[in-house]
Design a protein around this motif. Structure first.
Motif, mmCIF file in Angstrom:
data_model
loop_
_atom_site.group_PDB
_atom_site.id
_atom_site.type_symbol
_atom_site.label_atom_id
_atom_site.label_comp_id
_atom_site.label_asym_id
_atom_site.label_seq_id
_atom_site.Cartn_x
_atom_site.Cartn_y
_atom_site.Cartn_z
ATOM 1 N N GLY A 232 0.778 -1.221 0.000
ATOM 2 C CA GLY A 232 0.000 0.000 0.000
ATOM 3 C C GLY A 232 0.812 1.274 0.000
ATOM 4 N N ARG A 233 2.116 1.188 -0.191
ATOM 5 C CA ARG A 233 2.966 2.378 -0.222
ATOM 6 C C ARG A 233 3.685 2.460 -1.563
ATOM 7 N N ASP A 234 3.894 3.696 -2.011
ATOM 8 C CA ASP A 234 4.673 3.941 -3.219
ATOM 9 C C ASP A 234 6.104 4.289 -2.814
ATOM 10 N N TYR A 235 7.064 3.791 -3.601
ATOM 11 C CA TYR A 235 8.474 4.093 -3.376
ATOM 12 C C TYR A 235 9.089 4.554 -4.689
ATOM 13 N N ALA A 236 10.039 5.465 -4.592
ATOM 14 C CA ALA A 236 10.752 5.924 -5.783
ATOM 15 C C ALA A 236 12.165 6.323 -5.377
ATOM 16 N N THR A 237 13.137 5.855 -6.146
ATOM 17 C CA THR A 237 14.527 6.227 -5.930
ATOM 18 C C THR A 237 14.974 7.124 -7.064
ATOM 19 N N ALA A 238 15.435 8.310 -6.731
ATOM 20 C CA ALA A 238 15.865 9.294 -7.724
ATOM 21 C C ALA A 238 17.362 9.533 -7.587
ATOM 22 N N ALA A 239 18.048 9.553 -8.721
ATOM 23 C CA ALA A 239 19.460 9.938 -8.745
ATOM 24 C C ALA A 239 19.524 11.449 -8.924
ATOM 25 N N LEU A 240 20.148 12.121 -7.980
ATOM 26 C CA LEU A 240 20.177 13.580 -7.967
ATOM 27 C C LEU A 240 21.617 14.078 -8.002
ATOM 28 N N ARG A 241 21.883 14.971 -8.936
ATOM 29 C CA ARG A 241 23.189 15.650 -8.969
ATOM 30 C C ARG A 241 22.933 17.126 -8.717
ATOM 31 N N TYR A 242 23.582 17.665 -7.718
ATOM 32 C CA TYR A 242 23.279 19.040 -7.320
ATOM 33 C C TYR A 242 24.523 19.737 -6.772
ATOM 34 N N THR B 70 30.076 22.931 -3.861
ATOM 35 C CA THR B 70 30.523 21.556 -4.095
ATOM 36 C C THR B 70 29.436 20.810 -4.857
ATOM 37 N N GLU B 71 29.852 19.854 -5.665
ATOM 38 C CA GLU B 71 28.923 19.064 -6.465
ATOM 39 C C GLU B 71 28.805 17.660 -5.884
ATOM 40 N N THR B 72 27.586 17.166 -5.803
ATOM 41 C CA THR B 72 27.318 15.876 -5.176
ATOM 42 C C THR B 72 26.325 15.093 -6.014
ATOM 43 N N THR B 73 26.521 13.777 -6.089
ATOM 44 C CA THR B 73 25.559 12.882 -6.716
ATOM 45 C C THR B 73 25.148 11.840 -5.683
ATOM 46 N N GLU B 74 23.854 11.717 -5.444
ATOM 47 C CA GLU B 74 23.342 10.789 -4.439
ATOM 48 C C GLU B 74 22.057 10.141 -4.923
ATOM 49 N N LEU B 75 21.687 9.058 -4.269
ATOM 50 C CA LEU B 75 20.419 8.374 -4.513
ATOM 51 C C LEU B 75 19.491 8.668 -3.338
ATOM 52 N N TRP B 76 18.388 9.309 -3.627
ATOM 53 C CA TRP B 76 17.400 9.631 -2.599
ATOM 54 C C TRP B 76 16.163 8.779 -2.843
ATOM 55 N N THR B 77 15.745 8.033 -1.841
ATOM 56 C CA THR B 77 14.535 7.217 -1.936
ATOM 57 C C THR B 77 13.419 7.890 -1.158
ATOM 58 N N PHE B 78 12.279 8.043 -1.832
ATOM 59 C CA PHE B 78 11.106 8.684 -1.232
ATOM 60 C C PHE B 78 9.971 7.666 -1.131
ATOM 61 N N THR B 79 9.043 7.922 -0.210
ATOM 62 C CA THR B 79 7.887 7.053 -0.050
ATOM 63 C C THR B 79 6.656 7.887 0.277
ATOM 64 N N ARG B 80 5.493 7.340 -0.078
ATOM 65 C CA ARG B 80 4.218 7.981 0.257
ATOM 66 C C ARG B 80 3.172 6.883 0.409
ATOM 67 N N GLN B 81 2.108 7.206 1.106
ATOM 68 C CA GLN B 81 1.040 6.241 1.330
ATOM 69 C C GLN B 81 -0.288 6.824 0.889
ATOM 70 N N ASN B 82 -1.025 6.033 0.126
ATOM 71 C CA ASN B 82 -2.358 6.423 -0.341
ATOM 72 C C ASN B 82 -2.357 7.784 -1.037
ATOM 73 N N GLY B 83 -1.353 8.011 -1.868
ATOM 74 C CA GLY B 83 -1.300 9.253 -2.620
ATOM 75 C C GLY B 83 -0.959 10.479 -1.805
ATOM 76 N N GLY B 84 -0.430 10.293 -0.594
ATOM 77 C CA GLY B 84 -0.067 11.429 0.250
ATOM 78 C C GLY B 84 1.215 12.099 -0.215
ATOM 79 N N ASP B 85 1.798 12.911 0.662
ATOM 80 C CA ASP B 85 3.024 13.637 0.326
ATOM 81 C C ASP B 85 4.224 12.689 0.322
ATOM 82 N N TRP B 86 5.133 12.941 -0.603
ATOM 83 C CA TRP B 86 6.384 12.191 -0.639
ATOM 84 C C TRP B 86 7.258 12.586 0.542
ATOM 85 N N LYS B 87 7.846 11.575 1.205
ATOM 86 C CA LYS B 87 8.778 11.824 2.306
ATOM 87 C C LYS B 87 10.098 11.083 2.045
#
Length: 235
Positions: free
Chosen positions: A178-188, A211-228
């Motif tokens: 019942g939860r959505d997960y997404a992993t995003a590769a972010l360069r910032y 400084t420049e950084t590249t990381e993998l951030w995983t987010f989750t949400r439940q029932n279409g709520g806000d991504w955390k």
């Protein structure tokens, strides 16, 4: 050799040497057995040493959640980054074998991840625990709070500002329990320095150089709520 020793002993008996010849044969036979045993032990020893020397050295450390607090001394220079490869995630963060098929991410979701990147970084730099609880899961908040406590114990403060996303892409997304997960590769880019809590003096990093950084951030949400935010990993 054994046949020769036996034959020699029998010939000695037939020639009249009697038990003396038999004792000589047994003595030679015992010497031969001792010599053969010593040779076998030596061969086994050298074989085991050779196999041990040829075995490859295996030294692997599993990749775990990387440190959130960083400074310029530990980051690559912006000019040294020529491309933005999206690393393969494999099974994803916390994903089990029973997870359902991937879910579709929209440009709006990616925009939200960019916003979370800035909000979480700035809340961490302000040591804003309430803000972190609003933006991240309880497990992630516990991790970040522990790092902030370590900084305070060491008399330093991690100041993060001017966060600017350079590139982003979705590496993996799925639904489970019942939860959505997404992993995003972010360069910032960001201004990331360590300051002494008492004097405000910079002890690591450069305030005027991002400084420049590249990381993998995983987010989750439940029932279409806000991504955390649920996890941060180094690629």
């Amino acid at each position: 050799m054994m046949r020769g020793l036996l034959l020699g002993g029998l010939i000695g008996l037939l020639l009249g040497q009697g038990f003396g010849g038999l004792a000589g044969m047994l003595g030679l036979l015992l010497q031969g057995l001792l010599i053969a045993g010593a040779i076998m032990l030596a061969i086994r020893f050298f074989r085991s040493q050779s196999a041990r020397n040829q075995a490859p050295a295996m030294a692997g450390v599993p990749r775990s959640m990387g440190s959130f607090g960083r400074n310029a001394a530990a980051q690559p220079e912006a000019g040294n980054v020529s491309s933005f490869p999206i690393p393969g995630i494999g099974s994803g963060f916390g994903r089990s074998a029973q997870a359902s098929d991937e879910i579709t991410m929209t440009p709006a979701d990616l925009d939200t991840f960019q916003q979370r990147l800035t909000e979480v970084q700035e809340a961490f730099g302000r040591e804003d625990h309430a803000g972190l609880r609003r933006l991240a899961t309880p497990e992630m908040v516990s991790y970040l709070s522990e790092e902030l406590a370590d900084n305070a114990k060491n008399g330093i403060r991690n100041e993060v500002s001017n966060v600017s996303l350079l590139e982003a892409d979705i590496a993996e997304s799925w639904r489970e329990d019942g939860r959505d997960y997404a992993t995003a590769a972010l360069r910032y880019e960001s201004h990331d320095v360590m300051r002494d809590r008492a004097s405000g003096k910079i002890v690591a990093g450069e305030a005027d150089r991002p400084t420049e950084t590249t990381e993998l951030w995983t987010f989750t949400r439940q029932n279409g709520g806000d991504w955390k935010l649920a996890a941060i990993q180094q690629p």
